[in-house]
Design a protein around this motif. Structure first.
Motif, PDB file in Angstrom:
ATOM      1  N   HIS A 196      27.683 -41.642 -69.332  1.00  0.00           N
ATOM      2  CA  HIS A 196      29.043 -41.383 -68.849  1.00  0.00           C
ATOM      3  C   HIS A 196      28.960 -41.053 -67.369  1.00  0.00           C
ATOM      4  O   HIS A 196      28.370 -40.034 -67.000  1.00  0.00           O
ATOM      5  CB  HIS A 196      29.669 -40.181 -69.567  1.00  0.00           C
ATOM      6  N   HIS A 197      29.533 -41.924 -66.544  1.00  0.00           N
ATOM      7  CA  HIS A 197      29.626 -41.600 -65.120  1.00  0.00           C
ATOM      8  C   HIS A 197      30.940 -40.883 -64.881  1.00  0.00           C
ATOM      9  O   HIS A 197      31.993 -41.346 -65.317  1.00  0.00           O
ATOM     10  CB  HIS A 197      29.574 -42.880 -64.272  1.00  0.00           C
ATOM     11  N   TRP A 198      30.854 -39.770 -64.204  1.00  0.00           N
ATOM     12  CA  TRP A 198      32.065 -39.011 -63.872  1.00  0.00           C
ATOM     13  C   TRP A 198      32.237 -39.086 -62.355  1.00  0.00           C
ATOM     14  O   TRP A 198      31.388 -38.602 -61.612  1.00  0.00           O
ATOM     15  CB  TRP A 198      31.894 -37.541 -64.291  1.00  0.00           C
ATOM     16  N   TYR A 199      33.324 -39.742 -61.915  1.00  0.00           N
ATOM     17  CA  TYR A 199      33.531 -39.878 -60.471  1.00  0.00           C
ATOM     18  C   TYR A 199      34.579 -38.872 -60.014  1.00  0.00           C
ATOM     19  O   TYR A 199      35.707 -38.879 -60.504  1.00  0.00           O
ATOM     20  CB  TYR A 199      33.946 -41.307 -60.128  1.00  0.00           C
ATOM     21  N   THR A 200      34.185 -38.030 -59.095  1.00  0.00           N
ATOM     22  CA  THR A 200      35.101 -36.969 -58.682  1.00  0.00           C
ATOM     23  C   THR A 200      36.210 -37.493 -57.767  1.00  0.00           C
ATOM     24  O   THR A 200      37.258 -36.893 -57.639  1.00  0.00           O
ATOM     25  CB  THR A 200      34.336 -35.840 -57.960  1.00  0.00           C
ATOM     26  N   ARG A 201      35.960 -38.643 -57.125  1.00  0.00           N
ATOM     27  CA  ARG A 201      36.986 -39.189 -56.219  1.00  0.00           C
ATOM     28  C   ARG A 201      37.777 -40.340 -56.833  1.00  0.00           C
ATOM     29  O   ARG A 201      38.750 -40.788 -56.281  1.00  0.00           O
ATOM     30  CB  ARG A 201      36.340 -39.700 -54.929  1.00  0.00           C
ATOM     31  N   GLU A 202      37.251 -40.914 -57.935  1.00  0.00           N
ATOM     32  CA  GLU A 202      37.931 -42.060 -58.562  1.00  0.00           C
ATOM     33  C   GLU A 202      37.853 -41.913 -60.067  1.00  0.00           C
ATOM     34  O   GLU A 202      37.044 -41.153 -60.576  1.00  0.00           O
ATOM     35  CB  GLU A 202      37.231 -43.372 -58.190  1.00  0.00           C
ATOM     36  N   GLN A 203      38.681 -42.700 -60.763  1.00  0.00           N
ATOM     37  CA  GLN A 203      38.627 -42.647 -62.212  1.00  0.00           C
ATOM     38  C   GLN A 203      37.355 -43.296 -62.718  1.00  0.00           C
ATOM     39  O   GLN A 203      36.879 -44.271 -62.163  1.00  0.00           O
ATOM     40  CB  GLN A 203      39.840 -43.351 -62.787  1.00  0.00           C
TER      41      GLN A 203
END
Ligand SMILES: Cc1cc2nc3c(=O)[nH]c(=O)nc-3n(C[C@H](O)[C@H](O)[C@H](O)COP(=O)(O)OP(=O)(O)OC[C@H]3O[C@@H](n4cnc5c(N)ncnc54)[C@H](O)[C@@H]3O)c2cc1C
Ligand code: FES
Length: 365
Positions: A196-203
């Motif tokens: 699971h990639h969690w991107y703080t600036r993008e969905q």
């Protein structure tokens, strides 16, 4: 053995004032027995600020366990600086480090290293390693904190079809996410790995989530990404506040069965945990052998104070774990920045990376 010693003595006499190792070092830069070295074999730009440096270590290196780190020495303007880097390659392979450029040494390494360059090294160390018996795992990482975990995933996933690994990795944007393509390919190839990639600036992968910080102050985000997270052996590596939040969450929410090491959450930190407000009045620090002195605040580690005024200070992890920075105290008192404790007897070996002056201090360096 005695014949070998005799031969070395003859070689020493013939090569004095240099040692045989000095000449061997000219022919083969990895041959020096005085300082472990490695030659850079490949350099890979991973993101705009991170670079993987593959190297072949010389005599004296011991193979790393997945998750361990090594001290790496780099010469900048004639001064050798030591920093610690997790080994990102799988265990059993030639080592590699993945360096994010954030300061003087990391920027020199990440941007200035080329194939054929020599790195000064120390043997791998560290307890942030895979559990001895197979267990469902949760890897929780942010930014460059992925590096030791990447070694674990590269080691475990292709070799153990029975592995069960969930990785939650937080990065600013997809292009900032280290090893992104490789992780997605591994997850495609091996059903034992869920990424699971969690991107703080993008969905990211879960549209209702991300676009904001991964929140570990409550269990909600983890419940969504990995509903059985409480039953897994967890490993976390990332910035200090990320790890502090994770520690508190596990203490509150997951007091269940302990694993064999007694820990459900194993943490690797890249920087020391200093107690806020521990610094006192500071003082004049005298580096006796170097004939240098500097007035510093009570929150400045003696290591930084020495380096600031040009003293060649021994160092390694810079966070109070490796003891490479031990320096004898000649006089004065120091304050441990992790606990606030003031201590210091003549001749005591001081960890300069986590101690500051508490009044005038004299060091034997
Ligand atoms: C066990 C261990 C493993 C490490 N593994 C890696 C690794 O795999 N890749 C890597 O790039 N770095 C890693 N580091 C950090 C590395 O040792 C250096 O601290 C880092 O490269 C900064 O060094 P510098 O000289 O460039 O900056 P400095 O001027 O020495 O440090 C700048 C500041 O950044 C802080 N800092 C250190 N690391 C980070 C970070 N990752 N993010 C934000 N701030 C940080 C330092 O505490 C310091 O306050 C590791 C550190 C330890 C102790
Ligand atoms: S540099 Fe590692 S303990 Fe100080």
């Amino acid at each position: 053995m005695s014949q070998i010693r005799a031969l070395r003595r003859v070689a020493s006499l013939l090569t004095t004032p240099h040692t045989p190792e000095d000449f061997l070092g000219l022919l083969n830069p990895l041959a020096s027995s005085r300082q472990l070295r490695g030659v850079v074999t490949r350099v890979v730009r991973e993101t705009s600020d991170s670079t993987t440096i593959h190297f072949r270590p010389g005599r004296g290196w011991s193979p790393h366990l997945a998750g361990q780190w090594a001290r790496v020495g780099v010469e900048i303007d004639g001064v050798r600086h030591w920093r610690s880097y997790s080994l990102s390659a799988a265990a059993g392979h030639d080592p590699a480090i993945t360096v994010t450029a954030i300061g003087v040494v990391s920027t020199a390494l990440a941007r200035g290293t080329g194939v054929g360059d020599i790195l000064f090294l120390d043997t791998p160390q560290g307890d942030f390693v895979l559990p001895t018996r197979p267990r469902p795992l949760l890897m929780l990482t942010a930014g460059s904190g992925l590096t030791p975990v990447m070694s674990m995933i590269r080691t475990l996933v292709p070799r153990r079809p029975d592995a069960d690994v969930v990785l939650v990795h937080s990065a600013r944007r997809p292009e900032d996410a280290l090893f992104r393509d490789e992780l997605l390919e591994l997850a495609d190839q091996f059903p034992s790995l869920h990424v699971h990639h969690w991107y703080t600036r993008e969905q990211g992968d879960s549209p209702e989530l991300a676009g904001r910080r991964l929140d570990l102050s409550t269990p909600a985000d983890l419940d969504t990404l990995c509903p059985d997270w409480r039953q897994r052996a967890a490993y976390a590596c990332g910035p200090a506040d990320f790890l502090d939040e994770a520690t508190e969450l596990w203490e509150r929410e997951s007091p269940g069965v302990m694993d064999s090491t007694g820990a459900r959450l194993t943490i690797e930190r890249f920087a020391p945990v200093l107690l806020p407000g521990t610094g006192g009045e500071g003082g004049l620090v005298t580096f006796e052998k170097s004939d240098k002195e500097v007035e510093v605040g009570g929150d400045v580690p003696l290591l930084d104070a020495g380096e600031e005024c040009g003293v060649v200070m021994p160092s390694g992890c810079r966070m109070g774990i490796c003891r490479s920075c031990l320096t004898p105290l000649v006089a004065g008192k120091v304050r441990d920045l992790r606990t606030g404790e003031v201590h210091g007897d003549e001749g005591e070996l001081i960890q300069t990376c986590v101690n500051a002056a508490a009044g005038p201090v004299h060091l034997d360096i």
